[in-house]
Design an enzyme around this catalytic site. Structure first.
Site, mmCIF file in Angstrom:
data_model
loop_
_atom_site.group_PDB
_atom_site.id
_atom_site.type_symbol
_atom_site.label_atom_id
_atom_site.label_comp_id
_atom_site.label_asym_id
_atom_site.label_seq_id
_atom_site.Cartn_x
_atom_site.Cartn_y
_atom_site.Cartn_z
ATOM 1 C CG LEU A 1 60.531 51.790 38.097
ATOM 2 C CD1 LEU A 1 59.683 52.201 39.303
ATOM 3 C CD2 LEU A 1 61.862 51.205 38.576
ATOM 4 N N GLY A 2 60.204 47.989 35.464
ATOM 5 C CA GLY A 2 59.539 46.813 34.884
ATOM 6 C C GLY A 2 60.254 46.296 33.652
ATOM 7 N N GLY B 1 62.671 36.174 10.838
ATOM 8 C CA GLY B 1 62.899 35.417 12.077
ATOM 9 C C GLY B 1 61.603 34.800 12.569
ATOM 10 C CB SER B 2 60.129 31.675 12.346
ATOM 11 O OG SER B 2 60.997 30.593 12.608
ATOM 12 N N GLY C 1 58.902 36.841 16.532
ATOM 13 C CA GLY C 1 58.522 36.957 15.116
ATOM 14 C C GLY C 1 57.170 36.327 14.841
ATOM 15 C CG ASP D 1 66.548 38.812 28.443
ATOM 16 O OD1 ASP D 1 66.274 37.718 28.964
ATOM 17 O OD2 ASP D 1 65.802 39.372 27.613
ATOM 18 C CG HIS E 1 35.041 15.094 31.920
ATOM 19 N ND1 HIS E 1 35.595 14.967 30.663
ATOM 20 C CD2 HIS E 1 33.693 15.096 31.753
ATOM 21 C CE1 HIS E 1 34.616 14.881 29.766
ATOM 22 N NE2 HIS E 1 33.443 14.955 30.406
ATOM 23 C CB ALA F 1 58.620 33.297 21.043
ATOM 24 C CE LYS G 1 53.045 36.988 25.317
ATOM 25 N NZ LYS G 1 54.139 37.598 24.577
HETATM 26 C C1 LIG Z 1 58.249 41.576 22.045
HETATM 27 C C2 LIG Z 1 58.719 40.698 23.171
HETATM 28 C C3 LIG Z 1 57.869 39.758 23.723
HETATM 29 C C4 LIG Z 1 58.300 38.962 24.765
HETATM 30 N N1 LIG Z 1 57.448 38.026 25.280
HETATM 31 C C5 LIG Z 1 57.855 37.239 26.282
HETATM 32 C C6 LIG Z 1 56.984 36.294 26.859
HETATM 33 O O1 LIG Z 1 55.824 36.167 26.454
HETATM 34 N N2 LIG Z 1 57.431 35.542 27.885
HETATM 35 C C7 LIG Z 1 58.711 35.663 28.361
HETATM 36 O O2 LIG Z 1 59.077 34.960 29.299
HETATM 37 N N3 LIG Z 1 59.566 36.540 27.837
HETATM 38 C C8 LIG Z 1 59.170 37.331 26.816
HETATM 39 N N4 LIG Z 1 60.032 38.256 26.304
HETATM 40 C C9 LIG Z 1 61.400 38.337 26.863
HETATM 41 C C10 LIG Z 1 61.405 39.121 28.165
HETATM 42 O O3 LIG Z 1 60.876 40.403 27.938
HETATM 43 C C11 LIG Z 1 62.801 39.201 28.707
HETATM 44 O O4 LIG Z 1 63.326 37.889 28.843
HETATM 45 C C12 LIG Z 1 62.841 39.872 30.064
HETATM 46 O O5 LIG Z 1 62.331 41.192 29.993
HETATM 47 C C13 LIG Z 1 64.276 39.914 30.598
HETATM 48 O O6 LIG Z 1 64.282 40.521 31.844
HETATM 49 P P1 LIG Z 1 65.577 41.269 32.400
HETATM 50 O O7 LIG Z 1 65.208 41.738 33.748
HETATM 51 O O8 LIG Z 1 66.755 40.406 32.247
HETATM 52 O O9 LIG Z 1 65.816 42.500 31.418
HETATM 53 P P2 LIG Z 1 64.900 43.660 30.837
HETATM 54 O O10 LIG Z 1 63.461 43.364 30.973
HETATM 55 O O11 LIG Z 1 65.450 43.907 29.475
HETATM 56 O O12 LIG Z 1 65.211 44.883 31.787
HETATM 57 C C14 LIG Z 1 66.459 45.485 31.824
HETATM 58 C C15 LIG Z 1 66.293 46.883 32.334
HETATM 59 O O13 LIG Z 1 67.574 47.439 32.560
HETATM 60 C C16 LIG Z 1 67.567 48.800 32.169
HETATM 61 N N5 LIG Z 1 68.955 49.185 31.890
HETATM 62 C C17 LIG Z 1 69.796 48.687 30.961
HETATM 63 N N6 LIG Z 1 71.005 49.273 31.045
HETATM 64 C C18 LIG Z 1 70.915 50.177 32.043
HETATM 65 C C19 LIG Z 1 71.832 51.100 32.607
HETATM 66 N N7 LIG Z 1 73.093 51.207 32.171
HETATM 67 N N8 LIG Z 1 71.408 51.892 33.608
HETATM 68 C C20 LIG Z 1 70.130 51.797 34.081
HETATM 69 N N9 LIG Z 1 69.222 50.940 33.589
HETATM 70 C C21 LIG Z 1 69.616 50.132 32.589
HETATM 71 C C22 LIG Z 1 66.686 48.813 30.937
HETATM 72 O O14 LIG Z 1 66.167 50.108 30.716
HETATM 73 C C23 LIG Z 1 65.602 47.819 31.342
HETATM 74 O O15 LIG Z 1 64.529 48.463 31.958
HETATM 75 C C24 LIG Z 1 59.611 39.095 25.269
HETATM 76 C C25 LIG Z 1 60.473 40.049 24.740
HETATM 77 C C26 LIG Z 1 60.032 40.848 23.712
HETATM 78 C C27 LIG Z 1 60.967 41.881 23.156
#
Ligand SMILES: Cc1cc2nc3c(=O)[nH]c(=O)nc-3n(C[C@H](O)[C@H](O)[C@H](O)COP(=O)(O)OP(=O)(O)OC[C@H]3O[C@@H](n4cnc5c(N)ncnc54)[C@H](O)[C@@H]3O)c2cc1C
Length: 477
Positions: free
Chosen positions: A38-39, A187-188, A192, A317, A456, A190, A51
């Site tokens: 979850l999350g 890759g550069s 990377g 995403d 300030h 965020a 972070k």
């Molecule tokens: C290393 C790293 C650092 C990041 N730092 C930042 C940051 O500082 N700030 C920021 O805004 N974003 C950051 N991001 C990006 C951010 O994590 C994503 O944009 C965000 O998590 C997307 O949310 P989401 O709900 O679309 O998907 P996700 O968080 O990817 O969640 C999708 C969920 O769906 C589940 N799922 C997938 N397919 C199925 C299925 N068939 N059945 C059941 N469950 C399924 C997965 O297990 C997952 O739990 C970072 C990403 C990474 C990898």
């Protein structure tokens, strides 16, 4: 008989769980399906645990520079296991928090692999080894509306599939068992740059390879230039306009063939490599083939999250970018409200995402934050602009903090005064950017910002000064 809901959300990341909570707040009978944690990525493997790690690196950095603050710190060491343990603990705490929020909002959680079987139905396989078809380990659910929020995963390099030992994705980079002696980051963006910053602070020898001609390429060009200079000063080797052509795993690490800017290729040894070249949406094999339109795997949606099939929605995403947690959450709220409205709730007033006001942050040091158009994009859009700049060295608080490195740039439409964009590099700018984001949503012009009183001494005074500078009125520089 299959369980039936108003809304089922597939995926519990910051898109999915926020959508589910908003649906529940709007009185809809809601379920969420999650196969892992979850999350989602954000809380478990993304935003938050990184972070936590970067905070450890930051404190380590400050301790090493204790003398700059009139302090003595001796025998400073980084304990990698303890840093990872803390980061995983933070992730666990937040994961449990989501579980609590689901209970509090009476959202039913179905743990398992979800697959859409129609506009209003899906199956959840709680035991992936139990074979296909409804039966043991598989549950059929129905809903008036389904929100797909399955997120994304790291993109692999075809010639360097991650093995978790020498070739790492972000997940491996978050749970290292040893400190890489010589690390290559491909890759550069965020992700990377954050890992490059973390491992460099801890003592790894870090090289970043970026195919484009500058690092953090989505940022304003001035920010890229400034950050590159700063990271180089910290000891990070940066190769832009360069490509990794091959990676071979060796007994001691990897050998990467890198083509540099001049076009010549050379093989270099590293102990580890982090591949941070983007993401792939989790949209294969979830039953969407005939139900949703796709572009390179990303589900195409209208501004409220509707797919081409009535009752089927998508957010976060797994849809077009930017791929950020706050964008996913905002889409979750919009989508939930649009569904409630379709179901007859007259108090639901969904607001589509304002794509011009999504801030982006990178938590290296110095930090990077931005919102709106870069200078180049504003010019490309044919805008006549006024640009203001203010350096950290002109700010009393920055000097008192020992953080005099960085600048704040603001871009206005010269004719209307509309705030088009803001770009920052320096300490705590990831906290400052929200001031401009609120300004953009309120459609502010220079007039209101010029008249605003900033407290300030704060770093935020630089935001004011940057606006003043755009109009030739900066006081402290
Ligand atoms: C290393 C790293 C650092 C990041 N730092 C930042 C940051 O500082 N700030 C920021 O805004 N974003 C950051 N991001 C990006 C951010 O994590 C994503 O944009 C965000 O998590 C997307 O949310 P989401 O709900 O679309 O998907 P996700 O968080 O990817 O969640 C999708 C969920 O769906 C589940 N799922 C997938 N397919 C199925 C299925 N068939 N059945 C059941 N469950 C399924 C997965 O297990 C997952 O739990 C970072 C990403 C990474 C990898």
């Amino acid at each position: 008989m299959s369980a039936s809901y108003d809304v089922i959300v597939l995926g519990s990341g910051p898109g999915g769980y926020v959508a589910a909570i908003r649906c529940a707040q709007l009185g809809l009978k809601t379920a969420i399906v999650e196969r892992e944690n979850l999350g989602g990525i954000c809380l478990n493997w993304g935003c938050i645990p990184t972070k936590a790690m970067l905070r450890s690196a930051e404190i380590f950095h400050y301790m090493q520079h204790a003398g700059d603050y009139g302090l003595v710190a001796k025998g400073i060491e980084a304990d990698l296991d303890a840093i990872v343990k803390r980061s995983r603990g933070v992730a666990k705490q937040l994961n449990q928090g989501i579980s609590h929020l689901m209970k509090k909002n009476k959202i039913t959680v179905h743990m398992g692999e979800g697959r859409v079987t129609g506009a209003n139905s899906l199956t959840v396989k709680s035991d992936p080894g139990s074979g296909s078809g409804a039966g043991k380990g598989e549950e059929a659910l129905t809903a008036k509306h389904i929100i797909v929020a399955t997120g994304a995963r790291a993109r692999d390099l075809p010639f360097a599939p991650a093995d978790g030992k020498r070739v790492w994705t972000y997940r491996h980079a978050m749970t290292p068992t040893e400190l890489p002696e010589k690390l290559l980051v491909i890759g550069s963006g965020a992700i990377g740059i954050e890992f490059a910053s973390f491992y460099n602070d801890l003592g790894s020898e870090v090289t970043v390879v970026e195919m484009l001609d500058r690092i953090v390429p989505v940022e304003d060009a001035d920010v890229s230039t400034f950050l590159e200079k700063s990271l180089r000063k910290q000891g990070i080797n940066i190769m832009t306009g360069a490509g990794v052509e091959d990676v071979k795993v060796t007994p001691k690490g990897i050998t990467a063939t890198i083509k540099d800017k001049s076009g010549s290729s050379a093989a270099t040894d590293f102990t580890h490599v982090i591949v941070a070249i983007g993401i792939v949406p989790n949209t294969e094999d979830i039953g969407l083939e005939s139900l949703a339109e796709m572009d390179r795997g990303f589900i195409q949606i209208d501004p409220y999250g509707r797919t081409k099939t009535k009752g089927l929605w998508a957010i976060g995403d797994c849809t077009p970018g930017p791929w950020l947690a706050h964008k996913a959450s905002h889409e979750g709220v919009t989508c939930a409200e649009a569904i409630a409205q379709e179901l007859g709730n007259k108090d639901a007033h969904p607001h589509p995402l304002n794509r011009n006001a999504i801030p982006g942050c990178t938590y290296c040091h110095p930090q990077v934050a931005s919102v709106g158009l870069t200078e180049a994009k504003a010019k490309e859009a044919g805008r006549e602009i006024k640009v203001g700049n203010f350096p950290f060295i002109g700010n009393g608080k920055a000097i008192a903090l020992g953080e005099a490195e960085g600048f704040i740039k603001t871009i206005f439409d010269a004719k209307t005064g509309e705030l088009l964009g803001a770009h920052m590099v320096g300490a705590e700018v990831t906290e400052l950017i929200q001031g401009y984001t609120v300004g953009k949503v309120l459609e502010t012009t220079e007039a209101e910002l010029l008249q605003t009183v900033f407290p300030h001494p704060t770093l935020s005074e630089m935001m004011h000064e940057s606006v003043l500078d755009a109009y030739g009125r900066a006081i402290h520089f």
